[in-house]
Design a protein around this motif. Structure first.
Motif, mmCIF file in Angstrom:
data_model
loop_
_atom_site.group_PDB
_atom_site.id
_atom_site.type_symbol
_atom_site.label_atom_id
_atom_site.label_comp_id
_atom_site.label_asym_id
_atom_site.label_seq_id
_atom_site.Cartn_x
_atom_site.Cartn_y
_atom_site.Cartn_z
ATOM 1 N N LEU A 1 0.827 -1.210 0.000
ATOM 2 C CA LEU A 1 0.000 0.000 0.000
ATOM 3 C C LEU A 1 0.859 1.258 0.000
ATOM 4 C CD1 LEU A 1 -2.832 -1.042 2.500
ATOM 5 C CD2 LEU A 1 -2.860 -1.095 -0.005
ATOM 6 N N VAL A 2 1.963 1.211 0.728
ATOM 7 C CA VAL A 2 2.875 2.354 0.739
ATOM 8 C C VAL A 2 3.493 2.561 -0.639
ATOM 9 C CG1 VAL A 2 4.985 3.298 1.748
ATOM 10 C CG2 VAL A 2 3.376 2.021 3.181
ATOM 11 N N LEU B 1 1.631 6.405 -7.153
ATOM 12 C CA LEU B 1 0.562 7.331 -7.545
ATOM 13 C C LEU B 1 1.061 8.769 -7.496
ATOM 14 C CD1 LEU B 1 -2.392 7.784 -8.302
ATOM 15 C CD2 LEU B 1 -2.951 7.806 -5.863
ATOM 16 N N ASN B 2 1.824 9.091 -6.459
ATOM 17 C CA ASN B 2 2.384 10.443 -6.351
ATOM 18 C C ASN B 2 3.341 10.716 -7.523
ATOM 19 O OD1 ASN B 2 0.967 10.791 -3.969
ATOM 20 N ND2 ASN B 2 2.704 10.241 -2.665
ATOM 21 N N ASP C 1 2.189 1.635 -3.474
ATOM 22 C CA ASP C 1 1.129 2.115 -4.372
ATOM 23 C C ASP C 1 0.968 3.629 -4.265
ATOM 24 O OD1 ASP C 1 0.632 -0.411 -5.268
ATOM 25 O OD2 ASP C 1 -1.075 -0.775 -3.943
ATOM 26 N N GLN C 2 0.990 4.140 -3.048
ATOM 27 C CA GLN C 2 0.836 5.581 -2.853
ATOM 28 C C GLN C 2 2.016 6.331 -3.447
ATOM 29 O OE1 GLN C 2 -1.924 7.174 -1.593
ATOM 30 N NE2 GLN C 2 -0.833 8.956 -2.409
#
Length: 331
Positions: free
Chosen positions: A187-188, A194-195, A190-191
């Motif tokens: 999840l980290v 995305l950034n 993925d973020q």
């Protein structure tokens, strides 16, 4: 090269952009061009790819005693993602090398190297690499034009889907399969991606035609978007044309068309790669230009009528000239 030079000249950081641009040209033009000028025979290409596969297999053998990052293996590379990328390209190379001989011992060695490449993808924790491996396997029935292989593949996929919960349960949280399910630091990551994607999109729209130069391309963490933001739409079109030339032969009839698996692996993995000049990917990709150059053999000789085993046996010899017909006038 034209749009890259223009974008670098007008870049806010022209010196840094020029350094990055030159490094990209070294692989995109220099390495591929070197192979094209050298034009080695197919047996030499086999040796080159076997060298890459052997090097990666050695890296896999070292990985249990080597270092790791956040529980993810790196082998002899510098990062888990690079370890996974090398596994993808080695696996694609094995898909080509498999058909280069039908001897049992040879195929056993190829299968062992392919298994080692698959192991490196799993232990690296690279989700993108795992997805690309699955995509390459799905391509097999289409490339081989075999309904039987398609049925076997479908059966294997069905078994894999049924066994997936057990596989995930037995995998560590840092493996590629577990991270695909959202465990570990997925999840980290993925973020962060995305950034980086949003950063690349914003940079692209600043100068969508000529781009912004290469100084910040690595922060986009997506080669395709990085190319678009660096040299704009015109440059991106040229880059995609290069990839098209190298990927297209897999749908032809050349007996060595499976070499293009490397081009498809490259295309599939680069949207998750930050560096435009990633040597882990470009070194095994470069020989594919030889396949594109030899596509003319299909027109001049007609590979449809030549069995693969016969073609492989003579593929280091010059292509025979088409036979003249009775209606042609001798010179």
């Amino acid at each position: 090269m034209t749009v890259g030079t223009l974008s670098t000249v007008f870049s806010p950081s022209p010196v840094i952009s020029a350094l990055q641009f030159v490094q990209w040209l070294v692989v995109l033009v220099g390495l591929v061009g070197l192979l094209a000028i050298w034009a080695p025979g197919w047996r030499t290409v086999d040796v080159l790819l076997w060298s890459y596969v052997a090097g990666h297999t050695l890296s896999v053998a070292y990985s249990p005693i080597g270092g790791s990052i956040a529980g993810r293996s790196i082998g002899l590379t510098h990062h888990p993602n690079a370890f996974g990328e090398a596994g993808v390209m080695a696996f694609a190379a094995c898909m080509y090398l498999w058909r280069r001989s039908e001897q049992v011992w040879y195929r056993a060695v190829v299968a062992a190297c392919a298994a080692a490449a698959l192991l490196s993808v799993v232990t690296s924790g690279s989700r993108a690499a795992a997805a690309v491996i699955a995509g390459l396997v799905v391509m097999v029935p289409f490339v081989e034009r075999s309904a039987v292989k398609g049925f076997v593949l479908a059966l294997g996929l069905a078994i894999g889907i049924v066994a997936l919960p057990l596989i995930l349960q037995s995998s560590s949280d840092e493996s590629a399969l577990s991270r695909l399910a959202g465990t570990g630091d997925a999840l980290v990551a993925d973020q962060a991606r995305l950034n980086a994607q949003n950063f690349g999109i914003d940079m692209f729209f600043q100068h969508p035609i000529v781009g912004n130069g290469f100084a910040q391309a690595i922060y986009v963490h997506n080669v395709v978007l990085g190319v678009a933001s660096s040299i704009g739409l015109i440059g991106l079109l040229g880059y995609l044309m290069v990839l098209f030339v190298m990927a297209r032969p897999i749908i032809g009839n050349h007996p060595n068309r499976r070499l293009a698996y490397l081009a498809w692996a490259f295309i599939a993995i680069t949207p998750t790669v930050p560096a435009l000049e990633d040597r882990t990917l470009w070194v095994p990709l470069a020989p594919v230009i030889l396949l594109a150059m030899n596509m003319r053999h299909e027109r001049d000789v007609g590979w449809d009528a030549v069995p693969d085993d016969v073609a492989d046996a003579v593929d280091d010899t010059p292509a025979p000239r088409p036979a003249t017909t009775a209606t042609e006038t001798p010179r």
